[in-house]
Design a protein around this motif. Structure first.
Motif, PDB file in Angstrom:
ATOM      1  N   TYR A  33       0.820  -1.216   0.000  1.00 22.41           N
ATOM      2  CA  TYR A  33       0.000   0.000   0.000  1.00 22.41           C
ATOM      3  C   TYR A  33       0.860   1.275   0.000  1.00 22.41           C
ATOM      4  CZ  TYR A  33      -3.898  -3.098   1.104  1.00 22.41           C
ATOM      5  OH  TYR A  33      -4.836  -4.087   1.062  1.00 22.41           O
ATOM      6  N   ARG A  34       2.031   1.210  -0.611  1.00 16.14           N
ATOM      7  CA  ARG A  34       2.916   2.377  -0.601  1.00 16.14           C
ATOM      8  C   ARG A  34       2.487   3.399  -1.637  1.00 16.14           C
ATOM      9  NH1 ARG A  34       9.550   2.470  -1.179  1.00 16.14           N
ATOM     10  NH2 ARG A  34       9.774   4.755  -1.055  1.00 16.14           N
ATOM     11  N   ILE A  35       2.517   4.692  -1.279  1.00 16.23           N
ATOM     12  CA  ILE A  35       2.192   5.786  -2.181  1.00 16.23           C
ATOM     13  C   ILE A  35       3.492   6.526  -2.515  1.00 16.23           C
ATOM     14  CG2 ILE A  35       0.795   7.843  -2.544  1.00 16.23           C
ATOM     15  CD1 ILE A  35      -0.872   5.369  -2.075  1.00 16.23           C
ATOM     16  N   GLN A  36       3.824   6.598  -3.810  1.00 14.99           N
ATOM     17  CA  GLN A  36       5.051   7.296  -4.221  1.00 14.99           C
ATOM     18  C   GLN A  36       4.783   8.781  -4.434  1.00 14.99           C
ATOM     19  OE1 GLN A  36       7.780   4.646  -6.789  1.00 14.99           O
ATOM     20  NE2 GLN A  36       5.730   4.281  -7.624  1.00 14.99           N
ATOM     21  N   LYS A  37       5.802   9.576  -4.156  1.00 16.39           N
ATOM     22  CA  LYS A  37       5.679  11.017  -4.388  1.00 16.39           C
ATOM     23  C   LYS A  37       5.756  11.304  -5.882  1.00 16.39           C
ATOM     24  CE  LYS A  37       7.643  12.464   0.054  1.00 16.39           C
ATOM     25  NZ  LYS A  37       8.716  13.256   0.719  1.00 16.39           N
ATOM     26  N   PHE A  38       5.021  12.343  -6.302  1.00 16.19           N
ATOM     27  CA  PHE A  38       4.932  12.677  -7.719  1.00 16.19           C
ATOM     28  C   PHE A  38       6.227  13.275  -8.241  1.00 16.19           C
ATOM     29  CE2 PHE A  38       3.389  15.142 -11.396  1.00 16.19           C
ATOM     30  CZ  PHE A  38       2.647  14.155 -12.040  1.00 16.19           C
ATOM     31  N   ASP A  39       6.965  13.966  -7.332  1.00 19.38           N
ATOM     32  CA  ASP A  39       8.172  14.666  -7.761  1.00 19.38           C
ATOM     33  C   ASP A  39       9.448  13.922  -7.394  1.00 19.38           C
ATOM     34  OD1 ASP A  39       7.857  14.968  -5.079  1.00 19.38           O
ATOM     35  OD2 ASP A  39       8.169  17.151  -5.032  1.00 19.38           O
ATOM     36  N   GLU A  40       9.402  12.605  -7.144  1.00 16.35           N
ATOM     37  CA  GLU A  40      10.578  11.811  -6.838  1.00 16.35           C
ATOM     38  C   GLU A  40      10.644  10.606  -7.765  1.00 16.35           C
ATOM     39  OE1 GLU A  40      10.677  10.695  -2.773  1.00 16.35           O
ATOM     40  OE2 GLU A  40      10.914  12.759  -2.009  1.00 16.35           O
ATOM     41  N   PRO A  41      11.831  10.006  -7.877  1.00 16.43           N
ATOM     42  CA  PRO A  41      11.961   8.828  -8.742  1.00 16.43           C
ATOM     43  C   PRO A  41      11.113   7.675  -8.196  1.00 16.43           C
ATOM     44  CG  PRO A  41      14.107   9.751  -8.236  1.00 16.43           C
ATOM     45  CD  PRO A  41      13.136  10.456  -7.357  1.00 16.43           C
ATOM     46  N   SER A  42      10.642   6.811  -9.102  1.00 16.10           N
ATOM     47  CA  SER A  42       9.851   5.649  -8.719  1.00 16.10           C
ATOM     48  C   SER A  42      10.740   4.536  -8.211  1.00 16.10           C
ATOM     49  CB  SER A  42       9.043   5.166  -9.929  1.00 16.10           C
ATOM     50  OG  SER A  42       8.399   3.950  -9.655  1.00 16.10           O
ATOM     51  N   THR A  43      10.175   3.681  -7.421  1.00 14.82           N
ATOM     52  CA  THR A  43      10.884   2.462  -7.049  1.00 14.82           C
ATOM     53  C   THR A  43      10.943   1.535  -8.249  1.00 14.82           C
ATOM     54  OG1 THR A  43       8.818   1.483  -6.300  1.00 14.82           O
ATOM     55  CG2 THR A  43      10.147   2.621  -4.643  1.00 14.82           C
ATOM     56  N   THR A  44      11.703   0.447  -8.099  1.00 16.87           N
ATOM     57  CA  THR A  44      11.877  -0.485  -9.213  1.00 16.87           C
ATOM     58  C   THR A  44      10.534  -1.059  -9.656  1.00 16.87           C
ATOM     59  OG1 THR A  44      14.049  -1.082  -8.377  1.00 16.87           O
ATOM     60  CG2 THR A  44      13.021  -2.607  -9.955  1.00 16.87           C
ATOM     61  N   VAL A  45      10.305  -1.060 -10.934  1.00 19.70           N
ATOM     62  CA  VAL A  45       9.091  -1.645 -11.487  1.00 19.70           C
ATOM     63  C   VAL A  45       9.288  -3.151 -11.609  1.00 19.70           C
ATOM     64  CG1 VAL A  45       7.554  -1.743 -13.476  1.00 19.70           C
ATOM     65  CG2 VAL A  45       8.507   0.457 -12.738  1.00 19.70           C
ATOM     66  N   THR A  46       8.373  -3.922 -10.948  1.00 12.54           N
ATOM     67  CA  THR A  46       8.479  -5.385 -10.994  1.00 12.54           C
ATOM     68  C   THR A  46       7.302  -5.952 -11.774  1.00 12.54           C
ATOM     69  OG1 THR A  46       7.216  -5.719  -8.968  1.00 12.54           O
ATOM     70  CG2 THR A  46       9.597  -5.356  -8.744  1.00 12.54           C
ATOM     71  N   GLY A  47       7.426  -7.217 -12.099  1.00 10.68           N
ATOM     72  CA  GLY A  47       6.369  -7.843 -12.879  1.00 10.68           C
ATOM     73  C   GLY A  47       5.115  -8.119 -12.083  1.00 10.68           C
ATOM     74  N   ALA A  48       5.179  -8.123 -10.741  1.00  5.10           N
ATOM     75  CA  ALA A  48       4.014  -8.424  -9.906  1.00  5.10           C
ATOM     76  C   ALA A  48       3.570  -7.220  -9.101  1.00  5.10           C
ATOM     77  CB  ALA A  48       4.325  -9.587  -8.972  1.00  5.10           C
ATOM     78  N   ALA A  49       3.907  -6.025  -9.589  1.00  5.81           N
ATOM     79  CA  ALA A  49       3.573  -4.811  -8.842  1.00  5.81           C
ATOM     80  C   ALA A  49       2.060  -4.650  -8.720  1.00  5.81           C
ATOM     81  CB  ALA A  49       4.194  -3.604  -9.527  1.00  5.81           C
ATOM     82  N   ARG A  50       1.575  -4.596  -7.488  1.00  2.85           N
ATOM     83  CA  ARG A  50       0.167  -4.362  -7.186  1.00  2.85           C
ATOM     84  C   ARG A  50       0.053  -3.493  -5.945  1.00  2.85           C
ATOM     85  NH1 ARG A  50      -2.612 -10.075  -6.776  1.00  2.85           N
ATOM     86  NH2 ARG A  50      -0.628 -10.494  -5.724  1.00  2.85           N
ATOM     87  N   VAL A  51      -1.108  -2.948  -5.719  1.00  5.64           N
ATOM     88  CA  VAL A  51      -1.303  -2.043  -4.588  1.00  5.64           C
ATOM     89  C   VAL A  51      -1.055  -2.749  -3.259  1.00  5.64           C
ATOM     90  CG1 VAL A  51      -3.016  -0.658  -3.351  1.00  5.64           C
ATOM     91  CG2 VAL A  51      -2.887  -0.559  -5.835  1.00  5.64           C
TER      92      VAL A  51
END
Length: 593
Positions: free
Chosen positions: A331-349
C-alpha cells in the motif's frame, strides 16, 4: 370407631373443583368419623365430565339440562335427533336411588359475568343460559321432593345479584316454598382455601330445618399466598416435565414489548405514561452471539453442531499468535516529484513487489473538459446547446421552481377529510399516498377493561382465574424473577428482561390450574393433562371450576354440621354462622338455663 357417610350430588361441575374438595372432607366427633360419598356430577360438556371423573373417581353424567325452548334460544337451532329434555326421574337414576344429603351447583356464569358486555348479557341467548340456574334446581327439588337434600349450595359470580336479580328472586321463592332457610353473600375463595389468587364469589347456602336443625359455621379465613409461592416450585415454562399444558403462549413481538414495559402490578393503562425516546431494546448475546469473537484468555462458549461465524454462537477467536509483519512497500504511495521504485512484474497495490500508487497533483489542471459538465441552468435563462451527452458530461439540467402543486394539480394525495364535510370525488386509487382519501373519524369510543395486558407481581396473590384468561383479555402475565438459560427451553420464544430485572411473561395453562388449587401430578409422577387438546377449552374449564381447597373448607363445615345433627347434639363457637334463623337466640338461652 363408627363411620357415617353423607352423600353429595353436583350439578354443572365444571371440572369438579368443589366436588373434589368435598370428597376429601372428613371430620370426627366423640369417636365417630364422617365423610362424603360423591354420588357424581352432571355437566353438558363431555370433556368436563372426563375431567370430573379423573379428579374425583366418581361417575360423571353428560346431560343437557336445557328446556327445548332455551336450547333453541341459546344455540340458534333445533336440538339434534335423539335429544330430549331431562326429567326428574333421570336424576333419580343418576343417584342410583340414593337421596343426596347435599347438593352443590355452580351454574354457567358467563351470562352474569362482568366480562360479558351488558348488551350481550341482556340478549335472549344468554338469558336462556342464565335460566339454567332455576331449571336445574327445580329438577332436583322435584326429583327428591319426598326426601329433599338437607343442604343446597349455589355458587356463582358476584354480579349474579345484579344481572341475575330476577332469577335469584325465583330461586329464593322456590327454596322457601320447599321449606328452606337460606343465607347469601360473597366470599373470597383465596381466603377460604389459602390459594394463590383472590377469587370473589357469590354463595347461596340453603338449609332444610326439618332435616338439619343445626346451624352451619362459616369456614375460617386463611392467608392468601403469593403467585411466587404457588409457581416457584414448578418447572419453568416449556419444560417437558410440566406436560403439554405448560407450553408458554407464543405471543407477537409487540405484545412481548408491551408486557415488558408495563410495571409489575400494572396493566395497559400504564402504557400511556411511557416515553418511547427513553427506552431502547438492548441485545446482549450470550456466549458471543453471531459474529462473536471470543477472548483468547477466557473459556470458550459452548460448541454446538451448527457453529458458524454468522450463527447463534461465537465461532471466532482473537488469536494473538499471528507473528506476521508485512514487508515494505505494501500500500505504498510514491511522491509525484521523486523517482519511482523499481518496477516489478508483480507490482500491485496490496503487495510488496514495488509501489504501484502515486500521489498525482494534476487534479486541478483538467481545464479542457466540456463546460456543461454538471451544469444547472436557471429557469428564466436560455438553455445552452443541446448535445447528445449525459448529465455528467455536458447535458444541462434546470432549476425548476414549479414544486408547488398549482390550481390544476392533484390534491388528494394523503388527503384527510373532516368528518363533518363532504368527501372529494371517489377515484380508483387504493392507497392514501396515491390519492385514496382518508377521514378523521371521531367515533373511537372503545373503552378497554381494567386488567388488559396486566402483569401480576411475583410476591403478591394473583387475580381471579377466569375462563377466558389470556394476556389480551385480562391479567394473565407475571413478573417472573427466574430468568431461564438458553438450554432450559427447547423451543424458546424471545425473553425481554424488564427494568425491574424480571421476565414479564404469560402464564401457562398448567400454571392457571395450579392457581386454582388443582393437583398437578398423577400418582405416577406424570403431569396432569385435562381432556381434549384445545388450550382455549382447557382454560375455560379451569376458570369455571370451584377451587378444590375452597370446596374442602366449605365441605368441612357442612360435614361437621351433618355429623352433629345425626348425633342429636350441637356445639357453640365464636365463628360466624351461615343460615342463622331467629329461633337460635332462644336455643342459646335454654342452654344457659
Amino acid at each position: 370407631m363408627t363411620n357415617l357417610t353423607f352423600s353429595v350430588l353436583h350439578l354443572f361441575c365444571g371440572i369438579g373443583g368443589e366436588a373434589l374438595g368435598m370428597q376429601e372432607a372428613e371430620t370426627e366427633y366423640r369417636g365417630i368419623n364422617a365423610n362424603f360419598l360423591n354420588l357424581g356430577g352432571i355437566d353438558s360438556d363431555p370433556d368436563a365430565c372426563k375431567d370430573f371423573e379423573m379428579f374425583t373417581g366418581a361417575p360423571a353424567f353428560c346431560m343437557d339440562l336445557f328446556s327445548r325452548e332455551d336450547y333453541i334460544a341459546f344455540h340458534g337451532h333445533e336440538p339434534p335427533s335423539g335429544w330430549r329434555e331431562v326429567k326428574p326421574e333421570d336424576l333419580r337414576r343418576v343417584t342410583g336411588g340414593i337421596n343426596p344429603d347435599v347438593l352443590s351447583t355452580s351454574p354457567p356464569c358467563k351470562g352474569f359475568s362482568g366480562l360479558l358486555p351488558g348488551k350481550s348479557a341482556a340478549s335472549e341467548k344468554y338469558q336462556a343460559l342464565n335460566r339454567l340456574t332455576v331449571r336445574g334446581l327445580s329438577l332436583v327439588l322435584e326429583a327428591f321432593k319426598n326426601d329433599p337434600p338437607g343442604i343446597i349450595l349455589l355458587e356463582n359470580v358476584p354480579r349474579i345479584t345484579t344481572r341475575g336479580a330476577t332469577l335469584l328472586k325465583k330461586i329464593k321463592s322456590l327454596l322457601a316454598g320447599h321449606g328452606y332457610l337460606f343465607h347469601e353473600g360473597n366470599h373470597d375463595c383465596g381466603e377460604l382455601g389459602g390459594l394463590g389468587q383472590h377469587r370473589r364469589r357469590y354463595l347461596l347456602i340453603a338449609r332444610h330445618p326439618n332435616k338439619v336443625s343445626n346451624f352451619i359455621y362459616q369456614p375460617p379465613k386463611q392467608r392468601v399466598k403469593s403467585i411466587g409461592e404457588m409457581l416457584g416450585p414448578l418447572p419453568m415454562p416449556d419444560d417437558p416435565a410440566g406436560g403439554p399444558m405448560h407450553r408458554l403462549p407464543r405471543l407477537q413481538w409487540k405484545t412481548l414489548v408491551r408486557l415488558a414495559l408495563i410495571p409489575a402490578g400494572g396493566d395497559w393503562r400504564d402504557l400511556k405514561d411511557i416515553k418511547p425516546e427513553q427506552y431502547r431494546l438492548e441485545y446482549i448475546p450470550r456466549g458471543g452471539g453471531p459474529f462473536g469473537v471470543q477472548d483468547w484468555e477466557q473459556p470458550a462458549a459452548t460448541v454446538i453442531g451448527n457453529a458458524a461465524i454468522k450463527g447463534s454462537n461465537a465461532a471466532a477467536v482473537a488469536d494473538l499468535r499471528l507473528g506476521h509483519i508485512p514487508r515494505e512497500g505494501v500500500y505504498r504511495i510514491q511522491k509525484f516529484d521523486e523517482p519511482s521504485t523499481t518496477v516489478t512484474g508483480a507490482a500491485r497495490v496490496n503487495t510488496s513487489n514495488g509501489a504501484a500508487c502515486v500521489a498525482d497533483p494534476r487534479l486541478t489542471q483538467r481545464d479542457n473538459r466540456h463546460p456543461g459538465v454538471y451544469r444547472v441552468v436557471k429557469f428564466d435563462d436560455p438553455a445552452p446547446c443541446v448535445t447528445g451527452t449525459r448529465f455528467g458530461s455536458g447535458a444541462p439540467t434546470v432549476a425548476d421552481p414549479r414544486l408547488e402543486i398549482g390550481p390544476n394539480g392533484y390534491h388528494n394525495i394523503c388527503r384527510v377529510v373532516p368528518w363533518n364535510e363532504a368527501a372529494n370525488t371517489i377515484t380508483g386509487a387504493t392507497r392514501p399516498a396515491s390519492g385514496a382519501i382518508s377521514v378523521a373519524d371521531p367515533r373511537f369510543d372503545r373503552t378497554f377493561r381494567n386488567g388488559l395486558y396486566g402483569v401480576q407481581a411475583w410476591d403478591k396473590p394473583g387475580y381471579t382465574v377466569t375462563g377466558a384468561r389470556n394476556p389480551h383479555s385480562g391479567t394473565a402475565a407475571v413478573a417472573d424473577p427466574r430468568i431461564p438459560a438458553d438450554n432450559e427451553r427447547p423451543d424458546p420464544p424471545p425473553i425481554i428482561i424488564s427494568l425491574d430485572g424480571t421476565w414479564h411473561r404469560a402464564l401457562t395453562t398448567w400454571e392457571l390450574l395450579a392457581l386454582q388449587g388443582f393437583p398437578l401430578f398423577h400418582a405416577n409422577g406424570s403431569p396432569v393433562v385435562l381432556s381434549g387438546k384445545n388450550d382455549a377449552r382447557w382454560r375455560e374449564r379451569i376458570g369455571n371450576a370451584v377451587p378444590r381447597q375452597a370446596g374442602e373448607a366449605i365441605g368441612m363445615q357442612i360435614l361437621r354440621t351433618l355429623l352433629l345433627n345425626a348425633m342429636g347434639t350441637w356445639e357453640l363457637s365464636n365463628i360466624p354462622i351461615w343460615v342463622n334463623p331467629k329461633i337460635y337466640p332462644e336455643i342459646i338461652k335454654s342452654a344457659h338455663r
